[in-house]
Design a protein around this motif. Structure first.
Motif, PDB file in Angstrom:
ATOM      1  N   ALA A  28       0.820  -1.207   0.000  1.00 17.56           N
ATOM      2  CA  ALA A  28       0.000   0.000   0.000  1.00 17.56           C
ATOM      3  C   ALA A  28       0.854   1.257   0.000  1.00 17.56           C
ATOM      4  O   ALA A  28       1.870   1.339   0.685  1.00 17.56           O
ATOM      5  CB  ALA A  28      -0.922  -0.001   1.212  1.00 17.56           C
ATOM      6  N   MET A  29       0.410   2.222  -0.778  1.00 22.04           N
ATOM      7  CA  MET A  29       1.082   3.520  -0.803  1.00 22.04           C
ATOM      8  C   MET A  29       0.713   4.271   0.476  1.00 22.04           C
ATOM      9  O   MET A  29      -0.439   4.284   0.907  1.00 22.04           O
ATOM     10  CB  MET A  29       0.550   4.271  -2.015  1.00 22.04           C
ATOM     11  N   GLN A  30       1.715   4.870   1.119  1.00 25.31           N
ATOM     12  CA  GLN A  30       1.454   5.502   2.415  1.00 25.31           C
ATOM     13  C   GLN A  30       1.287   7.011   2.263  1.00 25.31           C
ATOM     14  O   GLN A  30       2.126   7.669   1.656  1.00 25.31           O
ATOM     15  CB  GLN A  30       2.623   5.239   3.369  1.00 25.31           C
ATOM     16  N   ILE A  31       0.229   7.517   2.829  1.00 23.66           N
ATOM     17  CA  ILE A  31       0.030   8.963   2.836  1.00 23.66           C
ATOM     18  C   ILE A  31      -0.205   9.381   4.278  1.00 23.66           C
ATOM     19  O   ILE A  31      -0.961   8.739   5.006  1.00 23.66           O
ATOM     20  CB  ILE A  31      -1.190   9.367   1.982  1.00 23.66           C
ATOM     21  N   LYS A  32       0.478  10.446   4.665  1.00 23.43           N
ATOM     22  CA  LYS A  32       0.287  10.922   6.025  1.00 23.43           C
ATOM     23  C   LYS A  32      -0.836  11.954   6.026  1.00 23.43           C
ATOM     24  O   LYS A  32      -0.849  12.859   5.190  1.00 23.43           O
ATOM     25  CB  LYS A  32       1.586  11.560   6.524  1.00 23.43           C
ATOM     26  N   VAL A  33      -1.772  11.782   6.960  1.00 23.32           N
ATOM     27  CA  VAL A  33      -2.880  12.726   7.036  1.00 23.32           C
ATOM     28  C   VAL A  33      -2.761  13.490   8.339  1.00 23.32           C
ATOM     29  O   VAL A  33      -2.595  12.885   9.401  1.00 23.32           O
ATOM     30  CB  VAL A  33      -4.226  11.985   7.011  1.00 23.32           C
ATOM     31  N   ILE A  34      -2.815  14.805   8.250  1.00 28.52           N
ATOM     32  CA  ILE A  34      -2.775  15.596   9.469  1.00 28.52           C
ATOM     33  C   ILE A  34      -4.104  16.318   9.615  1.00 28.52           C
ATOM     34  O   ILE A  34      -4.527  17.035   8.711  1.00 28.52           O
ATOM     35  CB  ILE A  34      -1.623  16.606   9.455  1.00 28.52           C
ATOM     36  N   GLY A  35      -4.751  16.084  10.740  1.00 29.26           N
ATOM     37  CA  GLY A  35      -5.999  16.780  11.007  1.00 29.26           C
ATOM     38  C   GLY A  35      -5.733  17.863  12.025  1.00 29.26           C
ATOM     39  O   GLY A  35      -5.054  17.629  13.015  1.00 29.26           O
ATOM     40  N   ARG A  36      -6.202  19.062  11.747  1.00 25.23           N
ATOM     41  CA  ARG A  36      -6.108  20.111  12.756  1.00 25.23           C
ATOM     42  C   ARG A  36      -7.320  20.990  12.614  1.00 25.23           C
ATOM     43  O   ARG A  36      -8.020  20.947  11.618  1.00 25.23           O
ATOM     44  CB  ARG A  36      -4.810  20.900  12.626  1.00 25.23           C
ATOM     45  N   MET A  37      -7.566  21.770  13.658  1.00 28.17           N
ATOM     46  CA  MET A  37      -8.760  22.619  13.639  1.00 28.17           C
ATOM     47  C   MET A  37      -8.671  23.576  12.478  1.00 28.17           C
ATOM     48  O   MET A  37      -7.872  24.491  12.557  1.00 28.17           O
ATOM     49  CB  MET A  37      -8.869  23.420  14.925  1.00 28.17           C
ATOM     50  N   TRP A  38      -9.346  23.595  11.489  1.00 29.35           N
ATOM     51  CA  TRP A  38     -10.343  22.718  10.987  1.00 29.35           C
ATOM     52  C   TRP A  38     -10.035  22.496   9.525  1.00 29.35           C
ATOM     53  O   TRP A  38     -10.707  23.017   8.653  1.00 29.35           O
ATOM     54  CB  TRP A  38     -11.721  23.340  11.176  1.00 29.35           C
ATOM     55  N   ALA A  39      -8.934  21.801   9.322  1.00 28.07           N
ATOM     56  CA  ALA A  39      -8.517  21.543   7.950  1.00 28.07           C
ATOM     57  C   ALA A  39      -7.770  20.221   7.893  1.00 28.07           C
ATOM     58  O   ALA A  39      -7.183  19.774   8.885  1.00 28.07           O
ATOM     59  CB  ALA A  39      -7.613  22.665   7.450  1.00 28.07           C
ATOM     60  N   TRP A  40      -7.843  19.609   6.747  1.00 28.21           N
ATOM     61  CA  TRP A  40      -7.095  18.387   6.522  1.00 28.21           C
ATOM     62  C   TRP A  40      -5.868  18.718   5.692  1.00 28.21           C
ATOM     63  O   TRP A  40      -5.883  19.597   4.845  1.00 28.21           O
ATOM     64  CB  TRP A  40      -7.921  17.368   5.747  1.00 28.21           C
ATOM     65  N   GLU A  41      -4.814  17.941   5.919  1.00 25.27           N
ATOM     66  CA  GLU A  41      -3.632  18.107   5.098  1.00 25.27           C
ATOM     67  C   GLU A  41      -3.132  16.710   4.773  1.00 25.27           C
ATOM     68  O   GLU A  41      -3.060  15.850   5.638  1.00 25.27           O
ATOM     69  CB  GLU A  41      -2.575  18.879   5.881  1.00 25.27           C
ATOM     70  N   PHE A  42      -2.826  16.491   3.495  1.00 23.50           N
ATOM     71  CA  PHE A  42      -2.382  15.170   3.065  1.00 23.50           C
ATOM     72  C   PHE A  42      -0.944  15.288   2.622  1.00 23.50           C
ATOM     73  O   PHE A  42      -0.619  16.040   1.705  1.00 23.50           O
ATOM     74  CB  PHE A  42      -3.295  14.656   1.959  1.00 23.50           C
ATOM     75  N   ASP A  43      -0.093  14.558   3.299  1.00 25.41           N
ATOM     76  CA  ASP A  43       1.343  14.703   3.121  1.00 25.41           C
ATOM     77  C   ASP A  43       1.858  13.503   2.330  1.00 25.41           C
ATOM     78  O   ASP A  43       1.821  12.375   2.812  1.00 25.41           O
ATOM     79  CB  ASP A  43       1.992  14.786   4.508  1.00 25.41           C
ATOM     80  N   TYR A  44       2.333  13.791   1.113  1.00 20.64           N
ATOM     81  CA  TYR A  44       2.774  12.690   0.254  1.00 20.64           C
ATOM     82  C   TYR A  44       4.266  12.406   0.397  1.00 20.64           C
ATOM     83  O   TYR A  44       4.848  11.690  -0.396  1.00 20.64           O
ATOM     84  CB  TYR A  44       2.440  13.019  -1.209  1.00 20.64           C
ATOM     85  N   GLY A  45       4.885  13.000   1.374  1.00 23.61           N
ATOM     86  CA  GLY A  45       6.320  12.790   1.582  1.00 23.61           C
ATOM     87  C   GLY A  45       7.133  13.792   0.789  1.00 23.61           C
ATOM     88  O   GLY A  45       6.612  14.476  -0.107  1.00 23.61           O
ATOM     89  N   ASN A  46       8.393  13.913   1.135  1.00 26.67           N
ATOM     90  CA  ASN A  46       9.305  14.840   0.460  1.00 26.67           C
ATOM     91  C   ASN A  46       8.773  16.264   0.451  1.00 26.67           C
ATOM     92  O   ASN A  46       8.941  16.994  -0.504  1.00 26.67           O
ATOM     93  CB  ASN A  46       9.563  14.415  -0.990  1.00 26.67           C
ATOM     94  N   GLY A  47       8.074  16.624   1.520  1.00 22.88           N
ATOM     95  CA  GLY A  47       7.606  17.999   1.617  1.00 22.88           C
ATOM     96  C   GLY A  47       6.428  18.327   0.733  1.00 22.88           C
ATOM     97  O   GLY A  47       6.046  19.487   0.623  1.00 22.88           O
TER      98      GLY A  47
END
Ligand code: HEA
Ligand code: HEA
Ligand code: CUA
Ligand SMILES: [Cu+2]
Lengths: 311, 537, 94, 203
Positions: free
Chosen positions: A94-113
């Motif tokens: 599986a391809m890994q994606i980091k998800v950051i949840g914070r008040m009140w927005a999502w951010e999807f981190d695909y690596g390498n900035g």
């Protein structure tokens, strides 16, 4: 375009099977019980039946209505479990994606900035989302994929899926997280592998570009969910023309006039609730004390300074 | 104080008058009424908040209130409904009024403690209200107070937490009182299996109250300590564990839902035999199913946390037990139906509410199973499906059982009778409005509409609008029902001692009951539900 | 249920119980000092449970009460043990 | 004509059962803390050990002995009142109260010492410590604090008992209140029996 029965991921089929099984049983029983009740009300009504029977036991019946529901619920359990078990078995590729949840927005981190506000994933490829929270509990919910997992600070929760339908799908935050909980939305966009590769290659690297590092930090910390850059009022005061601005703040002891200098801005970030800009609500902005280092703080203030100069 | 000079016999309502005689009374019947009045007032207040939320949701975006107000509103709506209305609810009202009478006692075991509980309750309730209006903005954490948000949100969360703590204390004291009463105060000859089923359900409930409530007490204290002394039990920045909070919260709050429903089941179990003039079907299984619900209900709390990252093993374990706890409920439903079957069924208002209870509880229960199943829970958790589930089972279940109970015991409590037509028409509005209000929420919940959402995607609007219309119809029904009861409690026709021809002890004494319940202590010689001369006119 | 005669425990009994409790306390302190490894916590808890049982039985007169109370107390402790065990199904398998 | 006359005299079995049920709720109140303790300890075993070294096992042991002895004196005072020796009963309860005082004084110095070392929640020193140690001290203060509150309540109850013995309201025929106060006091002891190894003896 999204309908009730969109089965957007490989997991959806089993979930829906469990649902339909439980629903069918429930429907039958509810109808059966209702019909029986109406029958009793009519057939055994006091007008018609002057001689109530006086029985109060029937062992065979009682055993039957204990055992049969027991079997039914065990089957229900099985279906539920069978639909759920694969959700916890992440394929190794599986391809890994980091998800950051914070008040009140999502951010999807695909690596390498490389980060994105939308979750773009390749069609028919396994994707694992690693869920991190920057502040309070959130929950990543993609109805069309039948996946949901809470995003809890200090926890490394995850979920995975394989999208089997192309298109745009809603992402919700489904754990209450404060004022703008219902605005914590994003889209899951499923595209062809090739398109995905292209999209990923084009995705801007945040933090390294021509952007001011302070601005990058402001974006990375999702300050912009509450503070606009263009002077409009969202939840907090706009950042436009912040540095050097005069305003009235309310403290525990009363109101006072301040000028937004370096010291004040830092204080506003570290102890946001000590001085509240008049007309705004206390307690919305959380302290960034442990989240933004002193160095980064300087960068942010520096950015605010530059925005004044360019005016 | 002017004593009524008419020939009206002395009873618990008129043997002393004046406000103080009520506020200082240790008579269980009067304390029950104190609870009834305070609960009704708080219910109406929180129900109006529910209506306002529905109006807000009639269209996406802001319609009548800001997001902040909305968030505060569902929080206080939930807190009032759960901690102030339904947890004390049936047990404190009908338990207090009827339990001693039904077991042939003059009062509960500790009458003074009973009054004290009410004072604790009312202080907690006002503290809860105060948390709304104290300076700062109202708490907006949801009734679940999940950390870390509740530990950070700078609203009046501490006051709300304290209120919940105090209310829990009142609940413990009531439970304690009932257990001792049932153990020690039964009339001579009333063996355990000659006890009516409503007291049995209270007994099961009371054990949950005393054994589960302290857990939430200490949990709330820990959150308070976290906020005031910066001890980081639950704050991840200090090494705390937010999911541990959820464990502790639900260790109490799942059993608490059975605190709500068990007495409700007890009430309808009293109503079916009376209105069918036929003994309860399966007395012993009903007793054991109550105890089983209380016991197993203790071990399923994790079904509220299926998506919170708890271990795989505990997810299926909790799901499995959740399904098991449905079986005793199923047994009860079938027993009720069989109690009516073959009887001489008289569709008076109490029975009308009781059979609506079966219908709504069944829907609520089955949707509970949908939520208890792992796969579907992932999809439905924290959507409006959950909201519909618990309104069906709390309002449709416990609420309608409460309405059934008040229509059943009203003539006993006030010695007067309400208007049947009026009651039936109100029922029509209530039932129709209820289903219109909550059924659409199942549908949009399945489509993915999350709960606690101030704003929503326009694609959900049809459901939301139908739901809001339902709320207004329900509103009419509630006003109708309450005014019927309030008006006739003073002006209604004088009711006979036993209008429904019931056989349990409370129907064998005058209406309203005398101050000391029984002139002479009754001696019980047989099972509670024996209809020697069924009355069928 | 008739009010049964209340048991009176003699001073000697109370003293004996105290001595036993003190001995158990000493044992648990010594056991810790001996560093028995992973076993120490278990041992400390077992000793504590024995002490608690003794306090319940003699000082709190459970031995002389009717069996109902004994069952209740036992049930309550059992319930608590189950709750802890179930919580650990989560933490142990994480 | 007051309604309190319903059951002015609560018979002793009834009263005792009420007390036991109340003790159950107390057990579960601490039980919640024990759950937190168990979870945190399994997460941060090493930190807990390290932090526990800060606690003085000698003080803890002293307090254990103090409470055990006080538990016995309370039990003996009950025996005394049953034998109608109210003087002895009062004396024994007084000893109990003194022991409670010793316990609290010990506790006071212990807490004072910790606070002097800035080992209290939210302090500057605590912030630099590993998570497990912060948690340990958090639990330490919460558990012993809640326990100390119970010691105080128990002390107040026992004082009331003394007054009632003096005024003759408690006698060999009528000592429910004393019995219940004693039960409460034993509970305080019982909880300490668990707290002591958990907080002071962890390796
Ligand atoms: C009175 C209160 C009450 C009661 C009695 C119940 C009863 C049940 N509840 Fe419910 N529940 C709540 C109040 C209640 N609940 C509340 C308030 C919440 C939300 C909390 C929050 O997050 O805010 C909730 C949430 C909730 C969840 C979590 C949802 C989520 O957030 O993800 C789950 C999941 O398992 C669940 C399950 C059940 C089950 C299986 C039952 C069972 O006991 C139901 C058993 C009944 C039946 C099954 C029907 C009758 C039986 C028959 C007609 C016979 C035929 C039966 C068969 C063939 C099986 N409930
Ligand atoms: C007993 C429990 C109970 C009851 C009866 C109700 C009743 C109602 N609730 Fe309920 N509700 C909860 C318990 C209950 N609720 C809980 C626990 C939550 C979760 C909170 C959380 O998320 O934390 C919740 C959440 C909740 C939500 C979800 C909020 C969200 O997630 O965004 C909504 C939204 O529609 C809602 C609406 C309603 C409505 C319209 C009613 C209606 O049924 C009300 C009907 C009544 C009227 C329409 C008014 C009647 C008026 C009178 C009787 C006044 C008369 C006055 C005098 C005579 C003086 N409630
Ligand atoms: Cu993030 Cu709700
Ligand atoms: Cu539950």
């Amino acid at each position: 375009m999204e309908t009730l029965f969109n089965q957007g991921s490989n997991l959806a089929g089993a979930v829906d099977r469990a649902f339909i099984f439980i629903f069918a049983i429930s429907f039958l029983f509810t109808i059966g019980i209702t019909v029986l009740m109406i029958y009793i009300l009519i057939h055994f009504s006091r007008k018609k039946n002057k001689h109530p029977m006086q029985f109060s036991h029937n062992t065979k019946l009682e055993v039957a209505w204990t055992i049969i529901p027991l079997i039914i619920v065990l089957v229900m359990f099985y279906y539920g479990w069978a639909g759920f078990a694969p959700m916890r078995k992440v394929p190794a590729d599986a391809m890994q994606i980091k998800v950051i949840g914070r008040m009140w927005a999502w951010e999807f981190d695909y690596g390498n900035g490389k980060t994105s506000k939308e979750l773009v994933v390749p069609f028919n490829k396994n994707v694992k989302l690693n869920l991190y929270s920057a502040d309070v509990n959130h929950s990543l919910f993609i109805p069309a994929f039948r996946v949901k997992e809470d995003v809890i600070p200090g926890y490394n929760n995850y979920l995975w899926f394989r999208p089997i339908m192309k298109g745009n799908f809603d992402i919700y935050c489904s754990e209450y997280c404060g004022l703008n909980h219902s605005g914590m939305l994003a889209k899951a966009i499923v595209v062809d592998s090739l398109d995905f590769k292209k999209w990923l290659a084009d995705l801007k690297v945040t933090g390294n570009g021509p952007e001011h590092p302070g601005l990058a930090l402001i974006k990375a910390n999702a300050c912009t969910t509450c503070h606009s850059m263009d002077g409009s009022r969202i939840i907090g005061p706009s950042f436009k023309g912040l540095f050097g601005r005069k305003s009235t703040v309310v403290t525990d002891t009363g109101e006072k006039e301040i000028v937004a200098n370096e010291e004040y801005i830092k204080r506003s970030i570290l102890e946001p609730n000590a001085e509240i800009v008049k007309g705004y609500m206390k307690g919305l902005m959380q302290s960034y004390k442990d989240k933004i280092s002193a160095e980064d703080l300087d960068k942010i203030v520096d950015y605010f300074k530059t925005t004044v100069e360019t005016k | 104080m002017t004593h009524s000079t008419t020939a009206e016999p002395l009873n618990y309502l008129n043997h002393k008058t004046g406000l103080w005689s009520w506020l200082s009374s240790t008579d269980h019947k009067r304390i029950g009424l104190l609870y009834l009045y305070s609960i009704t007032i708080f219910f109406c207040a929180a129900a109006v908040l529910g209506l306002l939320m529905r109006i807000e949701k009639i269209a996406p975006g802001q319609t009548i209130m800001s997001a902040q107000t909305y968030n505060g509103m569902f929080t206080i709506h939930g807190i009032i409904m759960v901690f102030i209305v339904v947890i004390p609810g049936l047990a404190a009202v009908f338990g207090n009024i009827m339990l001693p009478i039904m077991i042939g006692a003059k009062d509960v075991a500790f009458p003074k403690l009973n009054l004290f509980s009410w004072y604790v309750y009312i202080s907690g309730a006002f503290l809860g209200l105060y948390s709304q209006f104290a300076n700062g903005h109202s708490p907006d954490t949801g009734w679940t107070f999940y950390v870390p948000y509740s530990a950070e949100a700078s609203s009046n969360v501490v006051i709300a937490l304290t209120a919940a703590f105090v209310l829990g204390f009142a609940s413990i004291l009531t439970g304690l009182n009932f257990i001792v009463t049932i153990h020690r105060m039964r009339a001579p000859g009333m063996t355990w299996f000659r006890m009516p089923l409503f007291p049995w359900s209270l007994y099961a409930t009371a054990w949950i109250q005393i054994l589960a409530t302290p857990i939430i007490g200490i949990t709330l204290l820990m959150v308070i300590a976290e906020r005031t002394f910066h001890i980081g039990f639950f704050d991840p920045a200090l090494g705390g564990d937010p999911v541990l909070y959820q464990h502790l919260f639900w260790i109490y709050s799942h059993p608490a839902v059975y605190v709500m429903i068990l007495p409700a089941m007890g009430v309808v179990t009293e109503i079916f035999p009376t209105f069918s003039q036929k003994p309860v079907f399966g007395y012993v299984p009903i007793v054991f199913s109550s105890m089983a619900i209380a016991l197993v209900g203790y071990f399923v709390w994790g079904h509220h946390m299926f998506t919170s990252g708890i271990s795989y093993e505990s997810r299926w374990f909790f799901s499995f037990l959740t399904f098991l706890v449905a079986i005793p409920s199923a047994i009860k439903v079938f027993n009720w139906l069989s109690t009516m079957y073959g009887g001489s069924v008289d569709l008076k208002p109490p029975l009308l509410f009781a059979i609506s209870f079966i219908f709504l509880f069944t829907i609520g229960g089955f949707t509970g199973l949908t939520l208890g199943s792992l796969a579907t829970n992932i999809q439905l958790h924290n959507t409006d499906f959950v909201v519909a589930h618990f309104h069906y089972i709390i309002f449709g279940g416990m609420g309608f059982a409460f309405f059934a109970g008040i229509h059943y015991w009203f003539p006993k409590i006030y010695g007067r009778m309400y208007n049947f037509r009026w009651a039936n028409i109100s029922w029509g509005f209530l039932f129709a409005g209820f289903n219109l209000l909550y059924f659409p929420l199942f549908v949009i919940g399945i489509q993915g509409m999350p709960r606690r959402y101030f704003d929503y995607d326009p694609k959900f609007q049809t459901g939301e609008v139908i739901s809001t219309i339902g709320a207004f119809i329900l509103f009419i029904g509630l006003i109708g029902m309450i005014s019927n009861l309030v008006y006739h409690s003073k002006r209604g026709a004088i009711a006979p001692a036993n209008p429904w021809h019931g056989v349990t002890l409370e129907w064998q004494i005058p209406s309203p009951p005398p101050h000391e319940n029984f002139d002479e202590v009754p001696v019980i010689t047989r099972e509670p539900y024996v209809f020697d001369h069924p009355h069928t006119n | 249920m008739k009010n049964h005669e209340n048991h009176i425990s003699s001073d000697t009994l109370n003293w004996t119980v105290l001595v036993i409790l003190l001995i158990l306390t000493t044992i648990s302190i010594l056991a810790i000092k001996m560093h028995l490894g992973a076993f120490t916590v278990a041992l400390a808890l077992i000793l504590a449970s024995i002490k608690v049982t003794i306090v319940l039985t003699y000082f709190m007169h459970l031995k002389f009460e009717n069996s109902l109370l004994r069952i209740m107390v036992g049930g309550v402790f059992l319930l608590f043990a189950i709750v802890i065990a179930i919580t650990f199904i989560d933490y142990y398998f994480r | 004509m007051s309604s309190t006359e319903h059951s002015e005299h609560i018979d002793s079995d009834t009263g005792k059962m009420g007390m036991w049920l109340f003790l159950f709720t107390e057990l579960f109140l601490f039980g919640g803390l024990f759950i937190v303790y168990a979870v945190m300890r399994s997460k941060y075993a090493a930190d807990f050990h390290h932090a526990a070294l800060e606690l003085n096992a000698f003080v803890g042991a002293t307090n254990t002995v103090v409470l055990l002895v006080s538990s016995m004196t309370v039990a003996m005072s009950l025996t005394a009142i049953q034998q109608n020796r109210s003087g002895k009963a009062i004396g024994l309860i007084l000893i109990t109260l003194i022991l409670a005082g010793v316990f609290m004084v010990n506790k006071y110095f212990e807490w004072g010492h910790k606070i002097g070392l800035h080992l209290y929640p939210g302090s500057d020193v605590m912030k630099t410590m590993p998570h497990g140690e912060i948690m340990f001290f958090g639990l330490y203060f919460m558990m012993t604090g809640l326990h100390a509150i119970h010691v105080i309540i128990g002390g107040i109850l026992l004082t009331i008992v003394i007054r009632k013995i003096q005024s003759g309201k408690i006698s060999s025929s009528h000592y429910l209140l004393q019995e219940n106060a004693a039960l409460y006091w034993h509970l305080v002891d019982l909880i300490w029996i668990f707290l002591f190894p958990l907080l002071y003896l962890i390796t």
